[in-house]
Write a protein that holds these residues in place. Structure first.
Motif, PDB file in Angstrom:
ATOM      1  N   ARG A  60      31.211  23.558  45.547  1.00  0.00           N
ATOM      2  CA  ARG A  60      30.687  22.855  44.375  1.00  0.00           C
ATOM      3  C   ARG A  60      31.546  23.140  43.149  1.00  0.00           C
ATOM      4  N   LEU A  61      32.363  24.197  43.235  1.00  0.00           N
ATOM      5  CA  LEU A  61      33.280  24.549  42.152  1.00  0.00           C
ATOM      6  C   LEU A  61      34.628  24.867  42.752  1.00  0.00           C
ATOM      7  N   LEU A  62      35.651  24.146  42.304  1.00  0.00           N
ATOM      8  CA  LEU A  62      37.012  24.319  42.804  1.00  0.00           C
ATOM      9  C   LEU A  62      37.886  24.792  41.645  1.00  0.00           C
ATOM     10  N   LEU A  63      38.460  25.979  41.795  1.00  0.00           N
ATOM     11  CA  LEU A  63      39.299  26.589  40.766  1.00  0.00           C
ATOM     12  C   LEU A  63      40.736  26.631  41.278  1.00  0.00           C
ATOM     13  N   ALA A  64      41.658  26.038  40.540  1.00  0.00           N
ATOM     14  CA  ALA A  64      43.055  25.970  40.972  1.00  0.00           C
ATOM     15  C   ALA A  64      43.946  26.591  39.901  1.00  0.00           C
ATOM     16  N   ASP A  65      44.656  27.637  40.284  1.00  0.00           N
ATOM     17  CA  ASP A  65      45.480  28.407  39.349  1.00  0.00           C
ATOM     18  C   ASP A  65      46.930  27.937  39.452  1.00  0.00           C
ATOM     19  N   GLU A  66      47.383  27.174  38.455  1.00  0.00           N
ATOM     20  CA  GLU A  66      48.757  26.649  38.446  1.00  0.00           C
ATOM     21  C   GLU A  66      49.117  26.050  39.811  1.00  0.00           C
ATOM     22  N   PRO A  67      48.336  25.108  40.325  1.00  0.00           N
ATOM     23  CA  PRO A  67      48.569  24.621  41.688  1.00  0.00           C
ATOM     24  C   PRO A  67      49.881  23.879  41.870  1.00  0.00           C
ATOM     25  N   THR A  68      50.494  23.429  40.783  1.00  0.00           N
ATOM     26  CA  THR A  68      51.761  22.700  40.894  1.00  0.00           C
ATOM     27  C   THR A  68      52.928  23.486  40.302  1.00  0.00           C
ATOM     28  N   GLY A  69      52.678  24.725  39.908  1.00  0.00           N
ATOM     29  CA  GLY A  69      53.669  25.486  39.151  1.00  0.00           C
ATOM     30  C   GLY A  69      54.971  25.742  39.881  1.00  0.00           C
ATOM     31  N   GLN A  70      54.927  25.800  41.220  1.00  0.00           N
ATOM     32  CA  GLN A  70      56.135  26.105  41.986  1.00  0.00           C
ATOM     33  C   GLN A  70      56.615  24.902  42.805  1.00  0.00           C
ATOM     34  N   LEU A  71      56.144  23.708  42.421  1.00  0.00           N
ATOM     35  CA  LEU A  71      56.449  22.511  43.205  1.00  0.00           C
ATOM     36  C   LEU A  71      57.307  21.545  42.410  1.00  0.00           C
ATOM     37  N   ASP A  72      58.040  20.692  43.133  1.00  0.00           N
ATOM     38  CA  ASP A  72      58.761  19.618  42.456  1.00  0.00           C
ATOM     39  C   ASP A  72      57.758  18.579  41.957  1.00  0.00           C
ATOM     40  N   GLU A  73      58.219  17.668  41.109  1.00  0.00           N
ATOM     41  CA  GLU A  73      57.312  16.735  40.446  1.00  0.00           C
ATOM     42  C   GLU A  73      56.529  15.874  41.434  1.00  0.00           C
ATOM     43  N   LEU A  74      57.209  15.343  42.441  1.00  0.00           N
ATOM     44  CA  LEU A  74      56.546  14.451  43.391  1.00  0.00           C
ATOM     45  C   LEU A  74      55.484  15.194  44.203  1.00  0.00           C
ATOM     46  N   THR A  75      55.848  16.372  44.723  1.00  0.00           N
ATOM     47  CA  THR A  75      54.895  17.155  45.510  1.00  0.00           C
ATOM     48  C   THR A  75      53.734  17.610  44.642  1.00  0.00           C
ATOM     49  N   GLY A  76      54.037  18.011  43.408  1.00  0.00           N
ATOM     50  CA  GLY A  76      52.983  18.431  42.495  1.00  0.00           C
ATOM     51  C   GLY A  76      52.002  17.300  42.213  1.00  0.00           C
ATOM     52  N   ARG A  77      52.531  16.096  42.053  1.00  0.00           N
ATOM     53  CA  ARG A  77      51.651  14.954  41.808  1.00  0.00           C
ATOM     54  C   ARG A  77      50.740  14.716  43.005  1.00  0.00           C
ATOM     55  N   HIS A  78      51.287  14.870  44.203  1.00  0.00           N
ATOM     56  CA  HIS A  78      50.479  14.674  45.405  1.00  0.00           C
ATOM     57  C   HIS A  78      49.379  15.736  45.509  1.00  0.00           C
ATOM     58  N   VAL A  79      49.720  16.982  45.210  1.00  0.00           N
ATOM     59  CA  VAL A  79      48.715  18.052  45.258  1.00  0.00           C
ATOM     60  C   VAL A  79      47.581  17.760  44.279  1.00  0.00           C
ATOM     61  N   MET A  80      47.910  17.284  43.091  1.00  0.00           N
ATOM     62  CA  MET A  80      46.864  16.934  42.122  1.00  0.00           C
ATOM     63  C   MET A  80      46.051  15.734  42.602  1.00  0.00           C
ATOM     64  N   ASP A  81      46.713  14.752  43.224  1.00  0.00           N
ATOM     65  CA  ASP A  81      45.977  13.626  43.806  1.00  0.00           C
ATOM     66  C   ASP A  81      44.930  14.132  44.787  1.00  0.00           C
ATOM     67  N   VAL A  82      45.338  15.077  45.634  1.00  0.00           N
ATOM     68  CA  VAL A  82      44.437  15.618  46.657  1.00  0.00           C
ATOM     69  C   VAL A  82      43.286  16.385  46.016  1.00  0.00           C
ATOM     70  N   LEU A  83      43.593  17.222  45.035  1.00  0.00           N
ATOM     71  CA  LEU A  83      42.544  18.007  44.378  1.00  0.00           C
ATOM     72  C   LEU A  83      41.517  17.111  43.706  1.00  0.00           C
ATOM     73  N   LEU A  84      41.992  16.105  42.976  1.00  0.00           N
ATOM     74  CA  LEU A  84      41.075  15.215  42.267  1.00  0.00           C
ATOM     75  C   LEU A  84      40.246  14.379  43.239  1.00  0.00           C
ATOM     76  N   ALA A  85      40.889  13.874  44.288  1.00  0.00           N
ATOM     77  CA  ALA A  85      40.160  13.075  45.270  1.00  0.00           C
ATOM     78  C   ALA A  85      39.123  13.915  46.006  1.00  0.00           C
ATOM     79  N   ALA A  86      39.496  15.155  46.347  1.00  0.00           N
ATOM     80  CA  ALA A  86      38.562  16.030  47.045  1.00  0.00           C
ATOM     81  C   ALA A  86      37.384  16.399  46.160  1.00  0.00           C
ATOM     82  N   ALA A  87      37.656  16.699  44.893  1.00  0.00           N
ATOM     83  CA  ALA A  87      36.569  17.015  43.966  1.00  0.00           C
ATOM     84  C   ALA A  87      35.620  15.837  43.820  1.00  0.00           C
TER      85      ALA A  87
END
Length: 223
Positions: free
Chosen positions: A156-183
């Motif tokens: 019910r609560l998803l906490l993500a600590d710099e989830p894209t901090g070590q990723l390239d722009e494209l991969t980081g965007r995909h990770v955020m897509d997944v987090l937002l869609a899952a939430a």
């Protein structure tokens, strides 16, 4: 409906002359369904605040409560998932085993944990990696699997600590897509710490941390 409430929370590491105050008297609420970006420079206290919200750190002073999750740490563990900033996969376990781990440790039986893990790996787009060990993965793949592991809890609560901090722009965007869609799918609140403005811009609330002090817009109060 408040999922997490912090009241004048502070966290100090070390003692005496070596004491470092990571978080200074922060007060805030995370409500159900929230989409919050906590923005600030490295070392500003964002990670420590997320760990306090998750119950992974104990405050030096002040209080953290979880009004909707009950008093039991075990109950909280089943409802709060954390995606950590750095590598967090166990090297001796393959991708499927790593993804199942959080669900199994919080009491889900193995068959259901396997089903959840396979579904989560499909969601993040890495089903072809189930038998691989972490040492064979790229940074982006490892982070996607860390997200999948969190999703197996169906939190019910998803906490993500710099989830894209070590990723390239494209991969980081995909990770955020997944987090937002899952939430959205889970109906979960999502709190993301980040120094990346493109990540922050995708969230609806924006909190700022500077030198361990939290600035929250009027809805949540100021800490």
């Amino acid at each position: 409906m408040s999922l997490v409430r912090c009241v004048e929370v502070a966290r100090t590491f070390g003692q005496g002359d070596r004491a470092v105050v990571a978080v200074h008297g922060c007060s805030c609420d995370v409500e159900a369904g929230a989409r919050i970006a906590i923005r600030g420079a490295s070392g500003s206290g964002k990670s420590t605040l997320l760990h306090l919200m998750a119950g992974l750190e104990v405050p030096t002073s002040g209080s953290v409560s979880w009004p909707e999750f009950g008093e039991s740490p075990a109950d909280r563990a089943r409802q709060i998932a954390v995606v950590f900033q750095g590598p967090s996969l166990l090297p001796a376990l393959d991708v499927l085993e790593n993804t199942m781990m959080a669900a199994v440790l919080t009491g889900t039986d193995e068959a259901e944990a396997t089903e959840r893990a396979l579904a989560a790996l499909k969601t993040v787009g890495v089903t072809g990696l189930v038998n691989q060990l972490p040492e064979t993965l790229s940074g982006g793949q490892a982070q996607r699997i860390a997200v999948a592991r969190a999703l197996t809890l169906r939190p019910r609560l998803l906490l993500a600590d710099e989830p894209t901090g070590q990723l390239d722009e494209l991969t980081g965007r995909h990770v955020m897509d997944v987090l937002l869609a899952a939430a959205d799918e889970l109906g979960a609140a999502l709190v993301v710490s980040t120094h990346d403005p493109t990540v922050g811009d995708r969230m609806t609330e924006h909190w700022e941390m500077h030198d361990g002090r939290l600035l929250v817009p009027a809805r949540g109060g100021v800490g």
